[in-house]
Design an enzyme around this catalytic site. Sequence first.
Site, PDB file in Angstrom:
ATOM      1  N   ASP A 276       0.862  -1.185   0.000  1.00  0.00           N
ATOM      2  CA  ASP A 276       0.000   0.000   0.000  1.00  0.00           C
ATOM      3  C   ASP A 276       0.900   1.238   0.000  1.00  0.00           C
ATOM      4  OD1 ASP A 276      -2.431   1.305  -0.141  1.00  0.00           O
ATOM      5  OD2 ASP A 276      -2.829   1.191   2.000  1.00  0.00           O
ATOM      6  N   ARG A 332       0.081   9.139  -6.584  1.00  0.00           N
ATOM      7  CA  ARG A 332      -0.124   9.685  -5.238  1.00  0.00           C
ATOM      8  C   ARG A 332       1.152  10.375  -4.739  1.00  0.00           C
ATOM      9  NH1 ARG A 332      -3.630   4.922  -2.101  1.00  0.00           N
ATOM     10  NH2 ARG A 332      -5.251   4.734  -3.698  1.00  0.00           N
TER      11      ARG A 332
END
Length: 461
Positions: A276, A332
């Site tokens: 993640d 991101r």
Amino acid sequence: MRRTLTGATVIALLLGAAPASAAVRAEAPPGPVPRLAPSAVDRLPWLARQLGRQTLPERDGWAAEGAGTTGGSAATPERTRVVHSRADLIAALGGDNASNATDATPKLIYVDGAIDGFEGPDGTPLSCAELADPAYRLDAYLAAYDPAVWGRVAPSGPLEEARVRSVTNQTHQTQINVGPNTTIVGLHGARLTGLTLMIDRASNVIVRNLTLVDTRDCFPAWSPTDGENGNWNSQYDQISVRRSENVWVDHNSFSDGDNPDSTQPVHFGRRYQVHDGSLDVTHTASLVTASWNRFTGRDKLMLIGSSNTVGPDLGRLRVTLHHNLFDGVLQRLPRVRFGQVDVYNNHYRLGGDDFQYALGVGVQSAIHAQNNFFSLDPSLDPADLLYDWGGTALTERGSWVRRGGGPARPVDLLAAYNATHDPDLGADAGWTPTLRRDPVLPTPLVPLVVNPLAGADWLPL
């Protein structure tokens, strides 16, 4: 190999944008260092002991707001430790991983060597199979929830319940809970593998000079409605900041090591993703400064705000990112919801077929991006560095781009985006940063300063 001073270092010092080690020399208190009980801490060099007690300099980003960020600088000798293993780290954080998150006693922890989140109580390594619930098997999971059989609905039933129990087992093993008023600083070569530093309801925390590698999820979840074709989603970040304030993350290196997601198998037509985020700031956290870090070869990197729901995140999620190197990462960088996020003097080296975007403009986000340098593969278009995740505006100025071996030049990223995308993003995020310790570097100097100085093992520890 320990890094040495370079011409870029000298430039950084002259421009006042030096890493925090320079501040230690300027801010070291007069008089002798307080005598500690005979221990491994006593044997550390004087400068290492001073760096461990360094606080965030004034005005150094959002984490300097309010009372500032002092971490474990006030730790007594009894709460000042050098740790070498997972068990040592948990003991130094309070003794019980389940309750360490509430231990507010000041703590100063030096990490020496490599610590593996998969270390068992006796130090022997644990495998994913040993953490799995007896009723969970991946082959059975894949057979049961194949969309061709199960359909495009979320998994449920005994096998999914067994996967969730397996996740609980791994969480107890690899998630290390950090309490308030804590400094964790790595000595030269310090490495954390396969674990999450969870900073949840734990304000006033400093994490510095660590190499964080391969925080892998043994039991990713299949999400059939995530995107057009579904996705595998993993749970564990390398550092997770939740419901906390005044957190400083400085001079760390983040990577997946020799286990990148790109080498994972494909199930249900999607990559079996086992990682993640690197540094996520979510669940109403705020007042975070991330400086001089190196992020290498990762997919999902930094999520600021975890939900589009308008509510408690309003007025929160205030983060500063400065002098970080984003190297070969895919998305991101960061992706933002709601927060006022100051992104300045960072170097982005981006490319590859899997690259998605750099700055994600999410719901009610307010990104102020200034004097960032983008080194791009020739195939990348500057118009694709921004992505609209439901936001309306960002402030972007002073960006420079170099494509391939071509010359570096100033580029208006927002204008490039608006020329090829609809709807347009506005040019005013509605705020101007004031918490900056040093003058903003001219953009052409950013790679010269950031490349050699960002990441772990630059600080003299």
